[in-house]
Design a protein around this motif. Sequence first.
Motif, PDB file in Angstrom:
ATOM      1  N   GLY A  12       0.883  -1.165   0.000  1.00  0.00           N
ATOM      2  CA  GLY A  12       0.000   0.000   0.000  1.00  0.00           C
ATOM      3  C   GLY A  12       0.923   1.219   0.000  1.00  0.00           C
ATOM      4  N   PRO A  42     -11.140   3.565  -4.770  1.00  0.00           N
ATOM      5  CA  PRO A  42     -11.091   4.945  -4.258  1.00  0.00           C
ATOM      6  C   PRO A  42     -10.935   4.985  -2.739  1.00  0.00           C
ATOM      7  CG  PRO A  42     -13.003   4.621  -5.690  1.00  0.00           C
ATOM      8  CD  PRO A  42     -12.413   3.266  -5.425  1.00  0.00           C
ATOM      9  N   THR A  46      -6.365  12.998   0.186  1.00  0.00           N
ATOM     10  CA  THR A  46      -5.937  14.259   0.793  1.00  0.00           C
ATOM     11  C   THR A  46      -4.532  14.140   1.384  1.00  0.00           C
ATOM     12  OG1 THR A  46      -8.211  14.833   1.294  1.00  0.00           O
ATOM     13  CG2 THR A  46      -6.513  15.863   2.656  1.00  0.00           C
ATOM     14  N   GLN A 107      -4.366   7.650  -3.585  1.00  0.00           N
ATOM     15  CA  GLN A 107      -3.258   6.932  -2.940  1.00  0.00           C
ATOM     16  C   GLN A 107      -2.616   5.884  -3.851  1.00  0.00           C
ATOM     17  OE1 GLN A 107      -5.486   5.303   0.548  1.00  0.00           O
ATOM     18  NE2 GLN A 107      -4.780   3.320  -0.156  1.00  0.00           N
ATOM     19  N   ALA A 163       3.378  -3.130   7.047  1.00  0.00           N
ATOM     20  CA  ALA A 163       2.472  -2.123   6.464  1.00  0.00           C
ATOM     21  C   ALA A 163       1.370  -2.883   5.739  1.00  0.00           C
ATOM     22  CB  ALA A 163       3.245  -1.208   5.522  1.00  0.00           C
ATOM     23  N   GLY A 165      -1.847  -3.210   6.387  1.00  0.00           N
ATOM     24  CA  GLY A 165      -3.221  -2.740   6.451  1.00  0.00           C
ATOM     25  C   GLY A 165      -3.965  -3.057   7.740  1.00  0.00           C
ATOM     26  N   THR A 169      -1.871  -9.168   9.121  1.00  0.00           N
ATOM     27  CA  THR A 169      -1.478 -10.526   9.519  1.00  0.00           C
ATOM     28  C   THR A 169      -0.358 -10.455  10.558  1.00  0.00           C
ATOM     29  OG1 THR A 169      -2.000 -11.307   7.306  1.00  0.00           O
ATOM     30  CG2 THR A 169      -0.548 -12.711   8.605  1.00  0.00           C
ATOM     31  N   VAL A 189     -19.306   5.738  -0.264  1.00  0.00           N
ATOM     32  CA  VAL A 189     -18.471   6.609  -1.103  1.00  0.00           C
ATOM     33  C   VAL A 189     -19.001   6.525  -2.531  1.00  0.00           C
ATOM     34  CG1 VAL A 189     -16.122   7.179  -1.870  1.00  0.00           C
ATOM     35  CG2 VAL A 189     -16.463   5.947   0.285  1.00  0.00           C
ATOM     36  N   TYR A 272     -18.152   1.004   3.268  1.00  0.00           N
ATOM     37  CA  TYR A 272     -17.162   0.324   4.116  1.00  0.00           C
ATOM     38  C   TYR A 272     -17.363   0.640   5.590  1.00  0.00           C
ATOM     39  CZ  TYR A 272     -14.498   4.713   4.225  1.00  0.00           C
ATOM     40  OH  TYR A 272     -14.100   6.008   4.424  1.00  0.00           O
ATOM     41  N   ASP A 292      -2.021   1.624   8.475  1.00  0.00           N
ATOM     42  CA  ASP A 292      -3.282   1.055   8.989  1.00  0.00           C
ATOM     43  C   ASP A 292      -3.060  -0.186   9.842  1.00  0.00           C
ATOM     44  OD1 ASP A 292      -4.625   3.038   7.630  1.00  0.00           O
ATOM     45  OD2 ASP A 292      -6.086   1.696   6.701  1.00  0.00           O
ATOM     46  N   LEU A 303      -6.798  12.136   7.527  1.00  0.00           N
ATOM     47  CA  LEU A 303      -5.584  12.059   8.344  1.00  0.00           C
ATOM     48  C   LEU A 303      -4.926  10.683   8.392  1.00  0.00           C
ATOM     49  CD1 LEU A 303      -6.885  14.284  11.274  1.00  0.00           C
ATOM     50  CD2 LEU A 303      -5.082  14.874   9.656  1.00  0.00           C
TER      51      LEU A 303
HETATM   52  C1  LIG Z   1     -12.999   5.358   1.450  1.00  0.00           C
HETATM   53  C2  LIG Z   1     -11.753   5.740   2.183  1.00  0.00           C
HETATM   54  C3  LIG Z   1     -11.321   7.050   2.128  1.00  0.00           C
HETATM   55  C4  LIG Z   1     -10.166   7.421   2.792  1.00  0.00           C
HETATM   56  N1  LIG Z   1      -9.749   8.733   2.703  1.00  0.00           N
HETATM   57  C5  LIG Z   1      -8.602   9.094   3.314  1.00  0.00           C
HETATM   58  C6  LIG Z   1      -8.053  10.429   3.147  1.00  0.00           C
HETATM   59  O1  LIG Z   1      -8.636  11.288   2.437  1.00  0.00           O
HETATM   60  N2  LIG Z   1      -6.877  10.732   3.751  1.00  0.00           N
HETATM   61  C7  LIG Z   1      -6.205   9.790   4.521  1.00  0.00           C
HETATM   62  O2  LIG Z   1      -5.124  10.133   5.060  1.00  0.00           O
HETATM   63  N3  LIG Z   1      -6.685   8.524   4.682  1.00  0.00           N
HETATM   64  C8  LIG Z   1      -7.847   8.159   4.082  1.00  0.00           C
HETATM   65  N4  LIG Z   1      -8.290   6.852   4.176  1.00  0.00           N
HETATM   66  C9  LIG Z   1      -7.473   5.855   4.861  1.00  0.00           C
HETATM   67  C10 LIG Z   1      -6.413   5.304   3.910  1.00  0.00           C
HETATM   68  O3  LIG Z   1      -6.984   4.754   2.749  1.00  0.00           O
HETATM   69  C11 LIG Z   1      -5.566   4.278   4.634  1.00  0.00           C
HETATM   70  O4  LIG Z   1      -5.078   4.912   5.807  1.00  0.00           O
HETATM   71  C12 LIG Z   1      -4.415   3.771   3.756  1.00  0.00           C
HETATM   72  O5  LIG Z   1      -4.846   2.915   2.744  1.00  0.00           O
HETATM   73  C13 LIG Z   1      -3.406   3.030   4.618  1.00  0.00           C
HETATM   74  O6  LIG Z   1      -2.348   2.616   3.818  1.00  0.00           O
HETATM   75  P1  LIG Z   1      -1.506   1.343   4.217  1.00  0.00           P
HETATM   76  O7  LIG Z   1      -0.418   1.263   3.196  1.00  0.00           O
HETATM   77  O8  LIG Z   1      -1.159   1.396   5.663  1.00  0.00           O
HETATM   78  O9  LIG Z   1      -2.517   0.114   4.100  1.00  0.00           O
HETATM   79  P2  LIG Z   1      -3.266  -0.446   2.820  1.00  0.00           P
HETATM   80  O10 LIG Z   1      -3.470   0.622   1.794  1.00  0.00           O
HETATM   81  O11 LIG Z   1      -4.453  -1.173   3.331  1.00  0.00           O
HETATM   82  O12 LIG Z   1      -2.211  -1.489   2.213  1.00  0.00           O
HETATM   83  C14 LIG Z   1      -1.912  -2.705   2.847  1.00  0.00           C
HETATM   84  C15 LIG Z   1      -1.350  -3.656   1.798  1.00  0.00           C
HETATM   85  O13 LIG Z   1      -0.874  -4.828   2.456  1.00  0.00           O
HETATM   86  C16 LIG Z   1      -1.211  -5.952   1.662  1.00  0.00           C
HETATM   87  N5  LIG Z   1      -1.223  -7.126   2.554  1.00  0.00           N
HETATM   88  C17 LIG Z   1      -2.144  -7.456   3.486  1.00  0.00           C
HETATM   89  N6  LIG Z   1      -1.789  -8.601   4.110  1.00  0.00           N
HETATM   90  C18 LIG Z   1      -0.611  -9.002   3.554  1.00  0.00           C
HETATM   91  C19 LIG Z   1       0.247 -10.124   3.771  1.00  0.00           C
HETATM   92  N7  LIG Z   1      -0.012 -11.053   4.698  1.00  0.00           N
HETATM   93  N8  LIG Z   1       1.371 -10.230   3.020  1.00  0.00           N
HETATM   94  C20 LIG Z   1       1.670  -9.291   2.077  1.00  0.00           C
HETATM   95  N9  LIG Z   1       0.875  -8.220   1.824  1.00  0.00           N
HETATM   96  C21 LIG Z   1      -0.246  -8.075   2.556  1.00  0.00           C
HETATM   97  C22 LIG Z   1      -2.584  -5.604   1.090  1.00  0.00           C
HETATM   98  O14 LIG Z   1      -2.860  -6.373  -0.064  1.00  0.00           O
HETATM   99  C23 LIG Z   1      -2.412  -4.111   0.786  1.00  0.00           C
HETATM  100  O15 LIG Z   1      -1.935  -3.878  -0.518  1.00  0.00           O
HETATM  101  C24 LIG Z   1      -9.443   6.454   3.537  1.00  0.00           C
HETATM  102  C25 LIG Z   1      -9.879   5.129   3.597  1.00  0.00           C
HETATM  103  C26 LIG Z   1     -11.016   4.763   2.939  1.00  0.00           C
HETATM  104  C27 LIG Z   1     -11.473   3.320   2.999  1.00  0.00           C
END
Ligand SMILES: Cc1cc2nc3c(=O)[nH]c(=O)nc-3n(C[C@H](O)[C@H](O)[C@H](O)COP(=O)(O)OP(=O)(O)OC[C@H]3O[C@@H](n4cnc5c(N)ncnc54)[C@H](O)[C@@H]3O)c2cc1C
Length: 403
Positions: A12, A42, A46, A107, A163, A165, A169, A189, A272, A292, A303
């Motif tokens: 991510g 989506p 921001t 993103q 990272a 999500g 895990t 959304v 969601y 996340d 944020l």
């Molecule tokens: C509708 C919506 C709107 C949002 N709007 C905003 C906004 O405007 N501003 C903001 O700051 N935040 C916003 N957020 C929150 C934001 O989308 C998340 O905070 C962001 O996606 C977090 O990124 P990440 O890389 O931590 O996790 P993720 O984007 O969830 O990425 C995690 C990745 O890990 C992978 N993964 C999972 N398990 C494993 C495993 N065992 N082995 C290998 N890979 C794995 C997944 O496939 C995924 O690709 C929004 C969220 C939603 C749902």
Amino acid sequence: MGKQHILVVGAGPVGVIASLACAQCGFKVTLVEAGSRIDDSPRAATTHSSTLEMIDSVGLVDQFTREGLVARYFDFWDQPSRKQVARFDHDLLRDETKFPYVVQTEQHKLARMGIEKLKTYADVRVSFETALQTLAQTDSSVTAEVSCNGETETITADYVIAADGGRSTVRKLLGIAFEGMTWPERFVVITVLDDLEALLGCSYRNYLAAPRDWGNLFKVAGDDGKGRWRIVYPSSGEGSDDEDLADTPVFERLQRVYPLEGGYDIVHRNIYRVHQRVAATFRQGRVFLAGDSAHVNNPIGGLGLNSGIHDAMEVADMLSNVSRGTEDAAVFDRYDRRRRALNIEFVQQQTIANKKRLEERDETARQAALDELRATVDDPVRHKQFLMRSSLLDSVRKSKAIQ
Ligand SMILES: Cc1cc2nc3c(=O)[nH]c(=O)nc-3n(C[C@H](O)[C@H](O)[C@H](O)COP(=O)(O)OP(=O)(O)OC[C@H]3O[C@@H](n4cnc5c(N)ncnc54)[C@H](O)[C@@H]3O)c2cc1C
């Protein structure tokens, strides 16, 4: 001695930026992603001033800005009367940051451009369709088993950045509690092609306050760069996901945002669950949670991802300092102390307050909250203080004080 090896789990935006920052600090990096490609549903768009400074430091800010929209203002609206209550102007931050604005870039674009840049580093391996399954650690290394096309591979690294999500895990394997709560309502959304700026006279970022029809409304560039609007609002609380996403309730809801003859041109709909949760610790031994996997929150204020990128930069910087010997491994505990405390103060508390302000049902309290917003923008000192907090610049400044 060879380079130290960092295993990053999840491609991510947080995992990709963590990988890039670690590669630029001179680490060998392995990034594993369970999916077959970058998730382009989506989600966040921001990106605040403080985070733009970090995206700049990894060399992506020009492309990131080109592929998005620059938003100088954000507006609060009283939805029942469709009147603007307050317009905040990021230009008041011009003496505080190189980036006195928000950039609205989806993103998945950040993750994709980061993956492209990672290809320029010889000691970086990115593996899609590779899911982490197990994890074990000693005082000096971490060993993970990953599965790829039915085969199991063992990866040994000096450190792991999880990272992966909200359903992480890694967090579950380590037995780290994800403390907090889930909101009863889900968030809908809807993405439309109609030009809401022209219809409503609004800016690219809008918060709609109303006892029933609260929500937010913002513009993104889209993959074609032609622009589209996202409307985010709470579900009815009565129906199933499918019922809330059906044509009739969605079209009726959009008409209450602005009555558009002929209806809206909808290109995407999603619903969601939203949580406010923080991991009991952001670090266990040589494993660090970021994004996340460590914290989730409602999207009002944009944020969550911003805070995740701040985690990514902090962990890369800390590992670099420890590997170069400029800091002692005792700072590993500081990562948890600092990032966890800042997330609670600047993200959890703020997003809960943001939601409360928009959804207030008591008319006296609702008007008082709107009057407070008017008074804040009318006072240049308070206006700037509000922006310092909402842009997470205050969070970055406070971070050094947490040792
Ligand atoms: C509708 C919506 C709107 C949002 N709007 C905003 C906004 O405007 N501003 C903001 O700051 N935040 C916003 N957020 C929150 C934001 O989308 C998340 O905070 C962001 O996606 C977090 O990124 P990440 O890389 O931590 O996790 P993720 O984007 O969830 O990425 C995690 C990745 O890990 C992978 N993964 C999972 N398990 C494993 C495993 N065992 N082995 C290998 N890979 C794995 C997944 O496939 C995924 O690709 C929004 C969220 C939603 C749902």
